[in-house]
Motif scaffolding. Sequence first.
Motif, PDB file in Angstrom:
ATOM      1  N   ASN A   1      10.600  43.879  28.290  1.00  0.00           N
ATOM      2  CA  ASN A   1       9.043  43.885  28.546  1.00  0.00           C
ATOM      3  C   ASN A   1       8.406  43.912  27.355  1.00  0.00           C
TER       4      ASN A   1
ATOM      5  N   PRO B   1      13.446  44.486  39.479  1.00  0.00           N
ATOM      6  CA  PRO B   1      12.316  43.868  39.956  1.00  0.00           C
ATOM      7  C   PRO B   1      11.063  44.465  39.093  1.00  0.00           C
TER       8      PRO B   1
ATOM      9  N   ASP C   1       9.346  41.548  33.742  1.00  0.00           N
ATOM     10  CA  ASP C   1       8.196  40.546  33.529  1.00  0.00           C
ATOM     11  C   ASP C   1       8.547  39.424  34.302  1.00  0.00           C
ATOM     12  N   ALA C   2       7.452  39.145  35.403  1.00  0.00           N
ATOM     13  CA  ALA C   2       7.736  38.103  36.264  1.00  0.00           C
ATOM     14  C   ALA C   2       6.972  36.875  35.880  1.00  0.00           C
TER      15      ALA C   2
ATOM     16  N   ARG D   1      10.478  33.626  32.947  1.00  0.00           N
ATOM     17  CA  ARG D   1      11.487  33.504  34.016  1.00  0.00           C
ATOM     18  C   ARG D   1      12.369  32.477  33.596  1.00  0.00           C
TER      19      ARG D   1
END
Length: 446
Positions: free
Chosen positions: A360, A375, A378-379, A384
């Motif tokens: 991250n 989880p 970094d979303a 992604r």
Amino acid sequence: MPLPRMRICLPVALAGAGLLISGCANPSVGSDRDDPTQPVTIKFWHGWSDPGEVKAVNDSIARFEKLHPNIKVKAIGNVTDETVNQALRAGGDDAPDVVSSFTTNNVGQFCSSGMWADLDPFMKKTGVAKEKVFPKTLLDYTRYQGTQCALPLLADSYGLYYNKDAFRKAGIERPPHTMSELKHDAEKLTRRTAKGSYEQLGFMPNFRLYQNSPDRLFAQWGPTYFDKNGKAQLAKDPVTKQFFTTALGLINAQGGYAAMEKFRTTFGDEMSTQNAFLTQKVAMHMDGEWRGLMLRKDKAKFDWDTAPMPVPDDQEDTYGRGYLTGTVAGISHSSKHQNAAWELVKFLTVDTDQVVRFANAIHNIPSTNAALKSPKLDAEPTFRTFLDIAANRHSTALPPSNNGGQYVTSLQDFSYNVEAGKVPDLDKGLRELDAQIDADNLQSEN
């Protein structure tokens, strides 16, 4: 060598990392040189130089030292493979204990020369089940002929960045999935000036541009560089000719090699605010996951998104694949503190929380199965895309060799000649390329 101290011990499970480490393990882990429970200072040489990346490395070391108060780490950054190799050959007290490299191409050389220690004994003693911890492709590029002399320390995957504003203006609804779609979209997105030069190029396929090394686009075909006996087989693999034919088709569809090379010379530096994609001189661009962070940092003046690179039309079921590479870490063969060094390598490469936090921090791909599913990762959607590419079973990395990836350099030189129209007989040229690669490999063995 003093006898190891008696210790009270409890088994400790590292959930999600594929590990079971027993606190009763002999202090002499994979080596009889040192006791990792004793006070010691080890040296870690790495290649990161950007201030933000260096801070992320130092933060990682601080976390490690908190867990291992007896081990102090002296880190030196911005170190090249050549400098590391010189230090390891020289040995002595100034040589590093833990080493890292951005170049997976050199793993074969690190392993075959013995300069990097075999890590299997360390993993066996501490219960690291490497096949469960690391994705197969990443594990493959950290070993050579059965010797696991390195482990993945974050990864890079390559995908397509595309200008959504340019797509809307051209009436294109989604990124291309196949090479024929890439060619079609590139033509539609290319804009010329009144004087015939380029205002914007749909996609620059020329192999000298930034990250456009031919092996990266070639990965979309899933090539087999060597046969089971280690002989080059690019001429025998039909996808090689398909790859070059496709590259030439992309060039010819957008105005030809000479015109595109002239336009390429107007591009700014890859890492600067004059990057060709950032300045909208190209509408589609192959790059790694880190580019997204730079686009946001430099406040791109257009709407952009990411997608996997297109695949050959007859392999559309592999869409989502990409080229993988990454940083690797290992232990010096001459280190007097190999067990302490292993504790650092294990922490950096296996500990799920550490891998996620480091990924991250520097916007790289995590290199363990557990971290890829975390989880806490970094979303952000554009990032992604690259996580999915890394997890795709069709994604590939370059096979290691014993001469530092000389075959990749040979492929690059050959590709420059192909795109420039200097290889009139492609079949003959590929046979000569195979012969050159085999000769170089043979020379390295002798």
